[in-house]
Write an enzyme that holds these catalytic residues in place. Structure first.
Site, PDB file in Angstrom:
ATOM      1  N   HIS A   1      -0.969   5.760   9.800  1.00 54.15           N
ATOM      2  CA  HIS A   1      -1.327   6.948   9.020  1.00 54.15           C
ATOM      3  C   HIS A   1      -1.977   8.042   9.865  1.00 54.15           C
ATOM      4  O   HIS A   1      -2.156   9.163   9.388  1.00 54.15           O
ATOM      5  CB  HIS A   1      -2.300   6.563   7.893  1.00 54.15           C
TER       6      HIS A   1
ATOM      7  N   LYS B   1       0.804  -1.218   0.000  1.00 57.33           N
ATOM      8  CA  LYS B   1       0.000   0.000   0.000  1.00 57.33           C
ATOM      9  C   LYS B   1       0.837   1.268   0.000  1.00 57.33           C
ATOM     10  O   LYS B   1       0.453   2.265  -0.600  1.00 57.33           O
ATOM     11  CB  LYS B   1      -0.939   0.010   1.215  1.00 57.33           C
TER      12      LYS B   1
ATOM     13  N   GLU C   1      -1.045  -0.910   9.982  1.00 56.17           N
ATOM     14  CA  GLU C   1      -0.630   0.005   8.915  1.00 56.17           C
ATOM     15  C   GLU C   1      -1.558   1.217   8.850  1.00 56.17           C
ATOM     16  O   GLU C   1      -1.113   2.335   8.596  1.00 56.17           O
ATOM     17  CB  GLU C   1      -0.588  -0.719   7.580  1.00 56.17           C
TER      18      GLU C   1
END
Length: 336
Positions: free
Chosen positions: A203, A129, A199
């Site tokens: 962010h 990603k 993950e």
């Protein structure tokens, strides 16, 4: 010549068995979903699966019952070098789907280098990603060409399915003005998708890959409790930008990715959409929108396309086309 002979042998082996042998690296939510999906396919079969503590290898196909109700850390033969076991037996696999956690950008590129250095010649597909990790994969292009590997990166949902949809939609326009991807993900139990949730947490404001990778499961649970199980993500470092720029569609700064993840409810909190704005040859500004069905799960939208790109990679490999490709450069094939 040696690569050509190997290629012919692999092709003949596949034609005898009638299905491509696929190894899955990762036995979390996406890895186990890949195992379940492969069990329903005729053109591919699961021949190996591994996580960080164990592995199963069966070139003639793994009995799906072997994996029923298995959890990460409870897969097959226990070892501290499960990935190494797959690498050492990689001659038995036509394709490898990488569904491993990627909490440091260099982890999966290092794994891929290990396959090339061992002399693997086949197809590899990832669902990476982050832009930085995908850029590191592209830097391996020469190395993978020399090994005879056909590699497709960013081949999940976003990047992947939605990125490819944007590449297709762009053809209505003379100039692409922007691409906006907004995803909705719902999972009933975050622990089934620990790596993905980690993950996503990386962010959030105040977090990064290093901090997220060091969080204990209890700390993640506390963070999710504090947010009532909802992660709202914006301006993400998502490789859709790199892939669309590399494919010549639009410059990366015009690509925006964000979304909402509900870690307590399988229903999507918002619909997943890709909107591409552009200017046509006669000067009109308009947009195309691609909307995923709310009933399709994250696993369905990641694993299905990944296997579709695997099939495309097998076709490329059979024609002697090696190296690294982005998901926006190739249309996935439907796997029967």
């Amino acid at each position: 010549m040696e690569q050509q002979v190997l290629q012919i042998r692999r092709s003949r082996s596949k034609s005898r068995t009638g299905a491509a042998n696929i190894a899955v690296l990762g036995a979390g939510g996406l890895g186990m979903a890949a195992a379940r999906m492969l069990a329903q396919k005729k053109e591919m079969r699961l021949s190996a699966i591994a996580d960080k503590t164990g592995f199963v290898i069966e070139p003639e196909g793994i009995d799906p019952q072997v994996l029923v109700d298995k959890k990460p850390g409870d897969i097959g033969t226990r070892t501290d070098d499960a990935i190494g076991e797959i690498i050492r037996n990689s001659h038995a696999f036509d394709g490898i789907f990488i569904a491993l956690p990627n909490l440091t950008n260099d982890f999966i590129p290092d794994v891929v280098s290990g396959f090339a250095e061992h002399g693997y010649s086949g197809v590899m597909v990832d669902a990476l990603k982050r832009s930085g990790a995908v850029e590191m994969i592209f830097k391996l292009d020469d190395k993978l060409k020399q090994s005879g590997i056909t590699y497709i990166t960013g081949a999940g949902a976003t990047p992947g399915l939605l990125t490819c949809a944007a590449a297709l939609a762009a053809n209505s326009f003379m100039e692409v003005l922007g691409v906006d991807i907004n995803f909705g993900v719902g999972v009933s139990n975050w622990e089934s998708y620990r790596a993905t949730i980690r993950e996503d947490i990386a962010h959030l404001d105040g977090f990064d890959l290093d901090r997220a990778s060091r969080m204990t499961c209890a700390e993640i649970k506390d963070e999710l409790d504090r947010r009532c199980g909802i992660l709202r993500l914006g301006s993400m470092e998502h490789a859709d930008d790199v892939l669309l720029e590399r494919a010549g569609i639009v410059s990366r700064e015009k690509v925006s990715v964000g979304g909402v993840v509900d870690t307590r409810n399988p229903k999507k909190p918002v619909s997943t959409t890709m909107t591409l704005r552009g200017r046509t040859f006669d000067g009109t500004v308009s947009s195309h929108r691609f909307i995923l069905g709310d009933e399709t799960t994250m696993a369905a939208n990641v694993v299905g396309p990944a296997l579709g790109w695997m099939k495309a990679g097998l076709e490329f490999h059979a024609r002697g086309i090696f190296g690294v490709f982005g998901s926006a450069e190739i249309m996935p094939r439907f796997v029967r």
